[in-house]
Structures are given as C-alpha cells and as structure tokens.
Design a protein around this motif. Structure first.
Motif, mmCIF file in Angstrom:
data_model
loop_
_atom_site.group_PDB
_atom_site.id
_atom_site.type_symbol
_atom_site.label_atom_id
_atom_site.label_comp_id
_atom_site.label_asym_id
_atom_site.label_seq_id
_atom_site.Cartn_x
_atom_site.Cartn_y
_atom_site.Cartn_z
ATOM 1 N N LYS A 71 49.422 -45.125 -4.271
ATOM 2 C CA LYS A 71 48.368 -45.568 -3.354
ATOM 3 C C LYS A 71 48.582 -44.983 -1.951
ATOM 4 O O LYS A 71 47.622 -44.565 -1.305
ATOM 5 N N LEU A 72 49.834 -44.922 -1.486
ATOM 6 C CA LEU A 72 50.114 -44.332 -0.176
ATOM 7 C C LEU A 72 49.698 -42.858 -0.135
ATOM 8 O O LEU A 72 49.097 -42.405 0.839
ATOM 9 N N PHE A 73 50.028 -42.119 -1.186
ATOM 10 C CA PHE A 73 49.638 -40.713 -1.245
ATOM 11 C C PHE A 73 48.120 -40.571 -1.294
ATOM 12 O O PHE A 73 47.545 -39.726 -0.592
ATOM 13 N N GLU A 74 47.451 -41.379 -2.109
ATOM 14 C CA GLU A 74 45.987 -41.316 -2.204
ATOM 15 C C GLU A 74 45.334 -41.572 -0.851
ATOM 16 O O GLU A 74 44.412 -40.854 -0.458
ATOM 17 N N GLU A 75 45.795 -42.596 -0.144
ATOM 18 C CA GLU A 75 45.221 -42.911 1.164
ATOM 19 C C GLU A 75 45.428 -41.763 2.150
ATOM 20 O O GLU A 75 44.522 -41.418 2.901
ATOM 21 N N ALA A 76 46.616 -41.193 2.144
ATOM 22 C CA ALA A 76 46.898 -40.074 3.054
ATOM 23 C C ALA A 76 45.999 -38.884 2.751
ATOM 24 O O ALA A 76 45.437 -38.262 3.663
ATOM 25 N N ILE A 77 45.820 -38.578 1.487
ATOM 26 C CA ILE A 77 44.992 -37.430 1.095
ATOM 27 C C ILE A 77 43.517 -37.706 1.357
ATOM 28 O O ILE A 77 42.804 -36.868 1.914
ATOM 29 N N ASN A 78 43.058 -38.884 0.991
ATOM 30 C CA ASN A 78 41.632 -39.202 1.134
ATOM 31 C C ASN A 78 41.189 -39.355 2.584
ATOM 32 O O ASN A 78 39.998 -39.270 2.870
ATOM 33 N N ALA A 80 42.674 -37.456 5.067
ATOM 34 C CA ALA A 80 43.031 -36.224 5.770
ATOM 35 C C ALA A 80 41.772 -35.571 6.332
ATOM 36 O O ALA A 80 40.697 -35.652 5.748
ATOM 37 N N VAL A 81 41.940 -34.928 7.475
ATOM 38 C CA VAL A 81 40.821 -34.324 8.186
ATOM 39 C C VAL A 81 40.966 -32.803 8.165
ATOM 40 O O VAL A 81 42.058 -32.274 8.396
ATOM 41 N N GLU A 82 39.870 -32.142 7.911
ATOM 42 C CA GLU A 82 39.873 -30.686 7.838
ATOM 43 C C GLU A 82 40.389 -30.081 9.139
ATOM 44 O O GLU A 82 39.945 -30.437 10.230
ATOM 45 N N ASN A 83 41.316 -29.157 9.025
ATOM 46 C CA ASN A 83 41.857 -28.432 10.164
ATOM 47 C C ASN A 83 40.958 -27.231 10.403
ATOM 48 O O ASN A 83 40.788 -26.400 9.510
ATOM 49 N N ARG A 114 59.538 -35.449 12.840
ATOM 50 C CA ARG A 114 59.079 -36.008 14.110
ATOM 51 C C ARG A 114 57.939 -36.989 13.868
ATOM 52 O O ARG A 114 56.897 -36.634 13.338
ATOM 53 N N ARG A 115 58.142 -38.225 14.264
ATOM 54 C CA ARG A 115 57.214 -39.308 13.957
ATOM 55 C C ARG A 115 55.963 -39.312 14.832
ATOM 56 O O ARG A 115 55.087 -40.141 14.663
ATOM 57 N N THR A 116 55.870 -38.379 15.749
ATOM 58 C CA THR A 116 54.675 -38.277 16.596
ATOM 59 C C THR A 116 53.773 -37.125 16.164
ATOM 60 O O THR A 116 52.773 -36.850 16.817
ATOM 61 N N VAL A 117 54.127 -36.484 15.056
ATOM 62 C CA VAL A 117 53.401 -35.300 14.596
ATOM 63 C C VAL A 117 52.647 -35.611 13.308
ATOM 64 O O VAL A 117 53.155 -36.308 12.430
ATOM 65 N N LYS A 118 51.452 -35.059 13.206
ATOM 66 C CA LYS A 118 50.645 -35.213 11.992
ATOM 67 C C LYS A 118 51.272 -34.431 10.851
ATOM 68 O O LYS A 118 52.021 -33.480 11.063
ATOM 69 N N GLY A 119 50.935 -34.820 9.622
ATOM 70 C CA GLY A 119 51.345 -34.070 8.451
ATOM 71 C C GLY A 119 50.293 -33.019 8.128
ATOM 72 O O GLY A 119 49.196 -33.023 8.695
ATOM 73 N N LEU A 120 50.642 -32.125 7.224
ATOM 74 C CA LEU A 120 49.710 -31.077 6.825
ATOM 75 C C LEU A 120 49.644 -31.018 5.310
ATOM 76 O O LEU A 120 50.672 -31.034 4.629
ATOM 77 N N LEU A 121 48.435 -30.948 4.797
ATOM 78 C CA LEU A 121 48.179 -30.862 3.365
ATOM 79 C C LEU A 121 47.344 -29.614 3.110
ATOM 80 O O LEU A 121 46.337 -29.395 3.772
ATOM 81 N N VAL A 122 47.775 -28.794 2.151
ATOM 82 C CA VAL A 122 47.048 -27.568 1.826
ATOM 83 C C VAL A 122 46.917 -27.491 0.316
ATOM 84 O O VAL A 122 47.920 -27.501 -0.401
ATOM 85 N N ILE A 133 47.015 -34.794 8.094
ATOM 86 C CA ILE A 133 47.277 -36.181 7.714
ATOM 87 C C ILE A 133 47.603 -36.919 8.996
ATOM 88 O O ILE A 133 48.448 -36.468 9.787
ATOM 89 N N SER A 134 46.959 -38.035 9.237
ATOM 90 C CA SER A 134 47.169 -38.777 10.481
ATOM 91 C C SER A 134 48.645 -39.110 10.673
ATOM 92 O O SER A 134 49.413 -39.177 9.712
ATOM 93 N N VAL A 135 49.032 -39.325 11.917
ATOM 94 C CA VAL A 135 50.419 -39.678 12.229
ATOM 95 C C VAL A 135 50.817 -40.944 11.480
ATOM 96 O O VAL A 135 51.911 -41.018 10.911
ATOM 97 N N ASP A 136 49.922 -41.922 11.421
ATOM 98 C CA ASP A 136 50.207 -43.181 10.722
ATOM 99 C C ASP A 136 50.494 -42.945 9.241
ATOM 100 O O ASP A 136 51.500 -43.411 8.710
#
Length: 148
Positions: A71-78, A80-83, A114-122, A133-136
């Motif tokens: 569920k955590l992975f699904e929420e992060a992916i769903n 995510a905002v287009e770069n 670094r906990r202040t940086v967004k993640g990246l999904l490709v 992926i949002s910082v949260d």
C-alpha cells in the motif's frame, strides 16, 4: 457585412469550444501502468534490486509482499507527479512489481538518504520521463526500506 463576420467568429468559437471540450488527456506513463493494472488485478509483491549505492546508506536487495508495504508503494506511485525537466539521475534500485495475473512492471527508484529530498520514479519502458515522489511518501519508503 459585419453581421456575417460576427456569425463567422461565433461559429468558429463554438467549434473550438466543442473540440477543446471533447479532447481527452492521456494519463501519465508510469502512473498509467500501475493504476490501470491494479484496477483489474492486485499487486502480489514488490522487489527492489540494489544498484551500486548512490548514498552512504547500506543498499540491499529486498522483497515486500505484505499488504501494508504494498500500500505504501502504491500510494507513492499513484501520487507521483510528472517531472517536466530533463532527467539526470542514478537509479538506486531496479523495482519490479508483480501482479496476480503474472504481469510485471519495472521501474528505476531513487530515494537517497536526505529526508528533505523528493524521490524519483522512472518507468523502465520510458526512461526519458521521470515522476517525482513527494518528500512525505519518499520518507515513508525510506523508513520501510531501512527497517526491512
């Protein structure tokens, strides 16, 4: 003469409004694959294959098959905002998502430490387009990966 011009302008405006109102925007590549597949079937597991570590954090191959982690992975992916910019990244993980209908999707996932940086999904099918992926959500995934 001006009545004809006004009618032409009104007719063109109506046609443009009709065309614009009827166009459908396509969903994002990375998001489309998980959203459309999960509406039909469910995720059974997620595997992270560690690439060369890009941070000081220990990087290990991991597998997640419990409902809470998925569920955590699904929420992060769903969410995510287009770069919109060009990508210049190192993939921290190769992520494979396994579905109940034997379909898989593959992503590059970069979280860093670094906990202040967004993640990246490709999505590996289109490596020129990334999704932030949002910082949260990135922090939730960092916590999950570090305790697993």
């Amino acid at each position: 003469m001006s009545l004809i011009n006004i009618r032409c302008v009104v007719a063109i405006a109506i046609v443009l409004m009709f065309i614009t109102g009827c166009t459908k925007t396509e969903p994002k590549d990375a998001i489309t694959s998980i959203t459309s597949i999960t509406s039909i079937t469910s995720i059974t597991s997620i595997e992270l294959e560690c690439n060369t570590p890009i941070s000081e954090v220990k990087c290990e191959n991991q597998s997640f098959n419990d409902e809470e982690s998925i569920k955590l992975f699904e929420e992060a992916i769903n969410t995510a905002v287009e770069n919109l910019g060009e990508l210049d990244y190192s993939a921290e993980y190769n992520m494979t998502i396994f579905y109940s209908n034997d379909v898989t999707t593959n992503y590059h996932l970069s979280l860093g430490s670094r906990r202040t940086v967004k993640g990246l999904l490709v999505n590996q099918e289109n490596t020129s387009q990334g999704y932030e992926i949002s910082v949260d959500h990135a922090n939730k995934l960092r916590d999950l990966v570090s305790k697993h």
